[in-house]
Design an enzyme around this catalytic site. Structure first.
Site, mmCIF file in Angstrom:
data_model
loop_
_atom_site.group_PDB
_atom_site.id
_atom_site.type_symbol
_atom_site.label_atom_id
_atom_site.label_comp_id
_atom_site.label_asym_id
_atom_site.label_seq_id
_atom_site.Cartn_x
_atom_site.Cartn_y
_atom_site.Cartn_z
ATOM 1 N NE ARG A 1 60.296 -53.958 30.112
ATOM 2 C CZ ARG A 1 59.433 -53.124 30.731
ATOM 3 N NH1 ARG A 1 58.752 -52.360 30.024
ATOM 4 N NH2 ARG A 1 59.315 -52.999 32.049
ATOM 5 C CB SER B 1 60.089 -50.178 33.321
ATOM 6 O OG SER B 1 60.090 -50.213 34.716
ATOM 7 C CG LEU B 2 63.565 -45.891 31.574
ATOM 8 C CD1 LEU B 2 63.496 -44.942 30.292
ATOM 9 C CD2 LEU B 2 64.869 -45.648 32.175
ATOM 10 C CG ASP C 1 54.984 -44.130 22.133
ATOM 11 O OD1 ASP C 1 54.906 -45.067 23.023
ATOM 12 O OD2 ASP C 1 53.954 -43.375 21.666
ATOM 13 C CE1 TYR D 1 67.131 -44.637 14.240
ATOM 14 C CE2 TYR D 1 64.990 -44.728 14.246
ATOM 15 C CZ TYR D 1 65.817 -44.440 13.803
ATOM 16 O OH TYR D 1 65.619 -43.694 12.493
ATOM 17 C CE LYS E 1 55.939 -41.241 28.763
ATOM 18 N NZ LYS E 1 55.416 -42.231 29.605
ATOM 19 C CG ASP F 1 58.968 -48.280 -3.004
ATOM 20 O OD1 ASP F 1 59.869 -47.985 -2.268
ATOM 21 O OD2 ASP F 1 57.725 -48.301 -2.800
ATOM 22 C CB ALA F 2 60.067 -49.851 -9.152
ATOM 23 C CE1 TYR G 1 65.811 -52.611 -0.647
ATOM 24 C CE2 TYR G 1 63.901 -53.834 -0.953
ATOM 25 C CZ TYR G 1 64.845 -53.470 -0.222
ATOM 26 O OH TYR G 1 65.056 -54.149 1.173
ATOM 27 C CG ASP G 2 60.341 -54.019 -5.402
ATOM 28 O OD1 ASP G 2 60.732 -53.936 -4.153
ATOM 29 O OD2 ASP G 2 59.043 -53.449 -5.546
ATOM 30 C CD GLU H 1 69.637 -42.939 24.973
ATOM 31 O OE1 GLU H 1 69.086 -44.131 25.584
ATOM 32 O OE2 GLU H 1 70.849 -42.980 24.627
ATOM 33 C CB CYS I 1 21.436 -26.390 7.638
ATOM 34 S SG CYS I 1 22.638 -25.684 8.326
ATOM 35 C CB CYS J 1 19.842 -21.897 8.286
ATOM 36 S SG CYS J 1 20.157 -22.886 6.770
ATOM 37 C CB CYS K 1 23.244 -20.826 6.560
ATOM 38 S SG CYS K 1 23.798 -22.010 7.977
ATOM 39 C CE LYS L 1 59.731 -43.894 28.116
ATOM 40 N NZ LYS L 1 58.852 -44.842 27.308
ATOM 41 C CB CYS M 1 24.014 -26.006 5.112
ATOM 42 S SG CYS M 1 22.905 -24.584 4.960
ATOM 43 C CD GLU N 1 60.732 -48.780 22.549
ATOM 44 O OE1 GLU N 1 61.577 -49.387 23.351
ATOM 45 O OE2 GLU N 1 59.841 -48.142 22.740
HETATM 46 S S1 IVH Z 1 66.409 -47.487 28.806
HETATM 47 C C1 IVH Z 1 67.780 -49.326 32.208
HETATM 48 N N1 IVH Z 1 66.252 -45.714 26.485
HETATM 49 O O1 IVH Z 1 60.867 -47.014 27.730
HETATM 50 C C2 IVH Z 1 66.645 -48.551 31.518
HETATM 51 N N2 IVH Z 1 64.180 -47.059 27.153
HETATM 52 O O2 IVH Z 1 59.933 -47.202 30.550
HETATM 53 C C3 IVH Z 1 66.225 -49.426 30.450
HETATM 54 N N3 IVH Z 1 62.158 -46.493 25.649
HETATM 55 O O3 IVH Z 1 60.988 -50.348 28.252
HETATM 56 C C4 IVH Z 1 65.381 -48.771 29.443
HETATM 57 N N4 IVH Z 1 63.277 -45.263 24.728
HETATM 58 O O4 IVH Z 1 60.904 -49.607 25.935
HETATM 59 C C5 IVH Z 1 65.694 -46.665 27.482
HETATM 60 N N5 IVH Z 1 66.194 -44.162 25.066
HETATM 61 C C6 IVH Z 1 65.713 -45.011 25.577
HETATM 62 C C7 IVH Z 1 64.273 -45.479 25.457
HETATM 63 C C8 IVH Z 1 63.666 -46.485 26.277
HETATM 64 C C9 IVH Z 1 62.333 -46.113 24.780
HETATM 65 C C10 IVH Z 1 61.069 -47.485 26.276
HETATM 66 C C11 IVH Z 1 61.787 -48.888 26.695
HETATM 67 C C12 IVH Z 1 61.458 -49.349 27.900
HETATM 68 C C13 IVH Z 1 60.600 -48.094 28.383
HETATM 69 C C14 IVH Z 1 60.992 -47.994 29.765
#
Ligand code: IVH
Length: 672
Positions: free
Chosen positions: A136, A82-83, A117, A226, A317, A33-34, A36-37, A113, A411, A414, A435, A115, A429, A176
Site C-alpha cells: 500500500r 485507510s479506514l 491484522d 484474504y 476495533k 508435508d512430505a 506435498y513435497d 467482515e 529465594c 525465604c 518458604c 479486520k 526455591c 491483506e
Molecule cells: S477496506 C476503502 N476491509 O485496514 C476501504 N480494509 O485501516 C479500504 N484492513 O489498509 C480498506 N481488513 O490494510 C478493508 N476487511 C477489510 C480490512 C481492511 C484489514 C486493513 C487494510 C487497510 C487498513 C485500513
C-alpha cells in the site's frame, strides 16, 4: 505420450493448488508435508524434462527469483485508502446515524467482515494472469513486491471464469497478506534454533517476510492472503453490491474469508462485533477488529470520502492485545512448586481491555532470549484471558542506562538456596513448605474450587493468615477459631463466620479431591481421580510403591517419583494425619482390580455445548467407562466431542487430524 505428460502436469498443478488452498485459506491442511513435497518434486522433474509444458501459473513458479537491489515504486491506479476507527458502541451508532442522515434513509444494509491484522496489498491481473503486486505504501505509491507475492501460495497466479478459462479482464484485487498463528510460531521456533531474532507478532513477521529483497526467503515463510475489495476492474461487469463483489472474487478463485455477511442496521453491526469477539481467539490468524461497509455501491459513491478514508466504511476495533510501555523493574515470584518466575513491573498500560502493571517474563532463558533489560520499552501482550506477557523489546528505544537483570541466588522470600535442573527452564526455591511463598500457594491450591473448595479463602486472606502465623499447613485451617480470625485487620464477624462455615463444609469431600488438594507435583485433577478410583482408600495409596503406582494408566516414572518423594517426607504424612484427625473424610471402597474398561487408556476432550447432556454428565459417563477427560487438545488426544459452537479446540483437533465426534456419534458410543 506427450499428451500424457501434459495431462499429468496439469493434474499435479491442480492438486498442489488445492492443497495450497486448504492449508493457507481454509486452514484445514489435508496431507502431510512430505506427501506435498513429493507431488511438488514430481512436477518439478516433469517440467524440467519438458520445458515447453511449463506454465507461468505453475506452483513451481512460487519458489522465488534472484534477489533485487531495491523495490521499484508503483503508482496505484486508484488510491489505497485507510479506514476510520470506532472504539465504542456509541461511535458505531454515530457512524450509522451520519450515514442515514446523509442518505436520508431509515435503515442501511451493511456488509460486515473481519479486520485482518496484516499488510494491505494490491494484486493486478491482466487477462486473468497475475502480473504485478504492490504494497500500500502511502496510499498513492507502493513498492513492487511482485516476485515475493508470487511465492504466497494463497494468492492465485491466475483467475478463472465460470467454465475454468482464464478470466478475460483486467482486475485489481485488494486485500491483506498475513501469517497464520501456527506458522508464526513455527517460524519463531526456527529463528530460535538458528540463533536469529524472533518476530514479536504475526503482523511483523508477515511484513518482514514480504519485504525481503530475496523472494526465495519469502517463499519459505508460509504467508497467507484474504481479499476484501476490488480496485480497477475493466472488461467485466461487477455486481453493484459489496457482498456480490466478494462472492464474484471467490468464484474467480480469490480467497475471501468465510466470516462475512450482510446485516441490517446498527443492531446487526453490534451483534457481529460481539459474535466475532467471542470467536476471535479461535481464529487461525490475528484480527484487530471488524469492518462495516455500506453494501450498496451506488450509496457508497454518494457518500464519498473525507481525506483519505471513505465515509461509507468504518473499522470497529477490539481492545488492542498489544501495547508499548516502559519496564520499570523486575520482581521474582515464587510459585507453589518453588519455581521462580521473573515478573516485569510496568508503567501502567491499557491492553486487552484492562490496565496492566505486571507481566510475566516466564523464566530466565526467555528473558535472555528476548534480551529484556530494565528501562527498556517493551511490547506487552494480553490476549483473551491469558496472563499478560512481555512479548518483546523495542531495541531502537533502548536507553543507554538499560540494565540486565540477574536471577537471585537465593529465594527472595525465604532465603533458601535455589537450584536448576539441567532439563528445566525454572530455578526453584529448595525451601519447600518452610518458604512462606510456597506455603501460601499450597494453601490456595488446597482451598481451590476443584480441590477442597473452601469458598472465600482467596489470596488476600491466605496472605494475612500466613503472615499472622495463624496458619502454616492446610491442617491448621481446621484449627482456626473465631477469635484468631476476627483479630485480622478488616475482618468482620460475619465474614469470619462465613469462612469458618466454608472450612467446616469442606471436611466432607471425596478422595480424588483430597489427593488433588495435597498439591503433589505432577498430580493434576485427572491423575488424582485415576488414583482415587484405582486405590479406593488413602491407606492403599500410601502403601503403594512406585511400581504399583505405575500400573495406573497414564502414570509414568516421573509422576510415580513425585508421589514417592511427597509421601516420603515425614512432614507431609503428618499433615495428612492431622487432616484426618480434624475430621476431613470421604467415602472409600475396595481397590479396583486392574480391569480394563472400554475406554481405558483413551483421552477425550469435550468442547462446545451438547444439547442432551451437561459437560459434567458427559465427563462422568466417559470416566465411568475408563476414559480420561482432558481440557486441551494435544497429540495425545484420541477423540474430540464437539457440540454446537465449538471453537479453538475443534480447530486444533482438525489441525492435528484427531477424530471428532458430533453429539449423536458420542451418544451412540457411550450408550453402545
Ligand atoms: S477496506 C476503502 N476491509 O485496514 C476501504 N480494509 O485501516 C479500504 N484492513 O489498509 C480498506 N481488513 O490494510 C478493508 N476487511 C477489510 C480490512 C481492511 C484489514 C486493513 C487494510 C487497510 C487498513 C485500513
Amino acid at each position: 505420450m506427450e499428451s500424457g505428460f501434459a495431462s499429468r502436469i496439469a493434474q499435479l498443478c491442480r492438486e498442489i493448488e488445492q492443497h495450497n488452498y486448504r492449508y493457507y485459506v481454509l486452514d484445514t491442511p489435508s496431507i502431510p508435508d512430505a506427501e506435498y513435497d513429493k507431488l511438488f518434486r514430481e512436477l518439478q522433474t516433469l517440467e524440467a524434462e519438458h520445458p515447453e509444458l511449463l506454465t507461468l501459473d505453475s506452483p513451481t513458479q512460487r519458489i522465488g527469483a534472484s534477489p533485487l537491489k531495491c523495490f521499484a515504486e508503483v503508482a496505484h491506479r486508484t488510491p489505497m485508502l485507510s479506514l476510520n476507527n470506532a472504539f465504542s458502541f456509541d461511535e458505531v451508532r454515530a457512524f450509522d446515524a451520519r450515514i442515514r442522515e446523509a442518505l436520508d434513509l431509515k435503515t442501511i444494509d451493511y456488509a460486515v467482515e473481519l479486520k485482518f491484522d496484516g499488510l494491505a496489498i494490491n494484486l493486478s491481473y491482466r487477462n486473468g494472469l497475475f502480473v504485478q503486486g504492490a504494497t500500500r505504501g502511502d496510499g498513492s505509491t507502493g513498492e513492487d513486491v511482485t516476485e515475493n507475492l508470487r511465492t504466497v501460495r494463497a494468492i492465485p497466479l491466475r483467475l478463472h471464469n465460470a467454465v475454468g478459462d482464464d478470466l478475460a479482464a483486467d482486475v485489481e484485487v485488494r486485500g491483506e497478506v498475513l501469517m497464520f498463528t501456527r506458522d508464526f510460531e513455527k517460524l519463531n521456533q526456527q529463528q530460535r534454533a538458528n540463533g536469529e531474532k524472533e518476530f514479536v507478532n504475526p503482523r511483523n513477521a508477515a511484513a518482514g517476510s514480504l519485504r525481503q529483497l530475496d523472494s526465495r526467503i519469502t517463499a519459505t515463510r508460509h504467508l497467507s492472503f484474504y481479499a476484501y475489495g476490488v480496485g480497477i476492474c475493466e472488461g467485466v461487469d461487477l455486481p453493484g453490491r459489496h457482498d456480490g463483489q466478494m462472492a464474484q472474487l471467490a468464484l474467480w478463485g480469490v480467497p475471501v474469508a468465510a466470516h462475512r455477511r450482510v446485516v441490517n442496521g446498527v443492531d446487526g453491526l453490534l451483534n457481529f462485533y460481539r459474535e466475532i469477539g467471542e470467536q476471535r481467539a479461535a481464529l487461525p490468524y490475528a484480527i484487530d477488529g471488524v469492518v462495516y461497509k455500506v453494501n450498496d455501491l451506488s450509496l457508497q459513491q454518494r457518500l464519498g470520502f473525507v481525506a483519505r478514508a471513505p465515509r461509507f466504511a468504518i473499522a470497529h476495533k477490539f481492545p488492542a492485545e498489544e501495547a508499548m510501555t516502559t519496564l520499570l523493574g523486575i520482581d521474582v515470584q515464587v510459585g507453589r512448586t518453588g519455581a521462580l518466575t521473573p515478573v516485569a513491573r510496568l508503567a501502567p498500560v491499557f491492553v486487552g481491555g484492562v490496565t496492566v502493571t505486571n507481566a510475566t517474563l516466564h523464566n530466565e532463558d526467555e528473558m535472555r532470549r528476548k534480551d529484556v533489560r530494565i528501562g527498556d520499552t517493551v511490547i506487552v501482550r494480553r490476549a483473551g484471558d491469558v496472563i499478560p506477557e512481555v512479548a518483546g523489546v523495542v531495541l531502537a528505544r533502548r536507553p543507554a542506562d538499560a540494565r540486565l537483570f540477574l536471577m537471585p541466588a537465593v529465594c527472595p522470600v525465604c532465603g533458601s538456596h535455589v537450584t536448576r535442573e539441567a532439563d528445566e527452564a525454572a530455578w526453584r526455591c529448595t525451601g519447600g513448605l518452610f518458604c512462606p511463598a510456597q506455603r501460601k500457594q499450597a494453601l490456595l491450591h488446597f482451598a481451590g474450587r476443584r480441590a477442597m473448595n473452601i469458598d472465600g479463602l482467596g489470596d488476600k486472606l491466605v496472605d494475612q493468615l500466613v503472615d499472622a502465623h495463624l496458619v502454616s499447613t492446610p491442617a491448621d485451617l481446621y484449627k482456626l477459631g473465631m477469635s484468631g480470625i476476627t483479630a485480622l485487620p478488616r475482618m468482620g464477624e460475619k465474614s469470619a463466620l462465613n469462612l469458618l462455615d466454608a472450612i467446616d463444609n469442606s471436611r466432607n469431600t471425596t478422595l480424588a479431591r483430597f489427593i488433588f488438594a495435597l498439591g503433589i507435583r505432577n498430580v493434576g485433577e485427572a491423575t488424582a481421580k485415576d488414583l482415587a478410583g484405582r486405590f479406593g482408600s488413602l491407606d492403599n495409596l500410601l502403601a503403594a510403591d512406585a511400581a504399583r503406582l505405575q500400573q495406573v494408566p497414564d502414570i509414568g516414572p516421573v509422576v510415580a517419583q513425585s508421589m514417592m518423594d511427597f509421601f516420603a517426607e515425614a512432614h507431609n504424612r503428618e499433615v495428612i494425619e492431622q487432616l484426618r484427625a480434624a475430621g476431613v473424610h470421604w467415602d472409600e471402597h475396595e481397590p479396583h482390580p486392574d480391569k480394563i474398561l472400554p475406554f481405558t487408556g483413551k483421552t477425550f476432550v469435550l468442547t462446545g455445548t451438547l444439547a442432551t447432556l451437561s459437560r459434567q454428565q458427559a465427563q462422568a459417563a466417559l470416566e465411568a467407562m475408563g476414559a480420561k477427560v482432558s481440557g486441551s487438545v494435544s497429540k495425545k488426544t484420541d477423540y474430540v466431542v464437539a457440540g454446537s459452537e465449538s471453537g479453538s479446540k475443534l480447530v486444533r483437533a482438525h489441525e492435528l487430524g484427531i477424530a471428532v465426534l458430533n453429539e449423536d456419534e458420542f451418544l451412540l458410543l457411550i450408550k453402545g
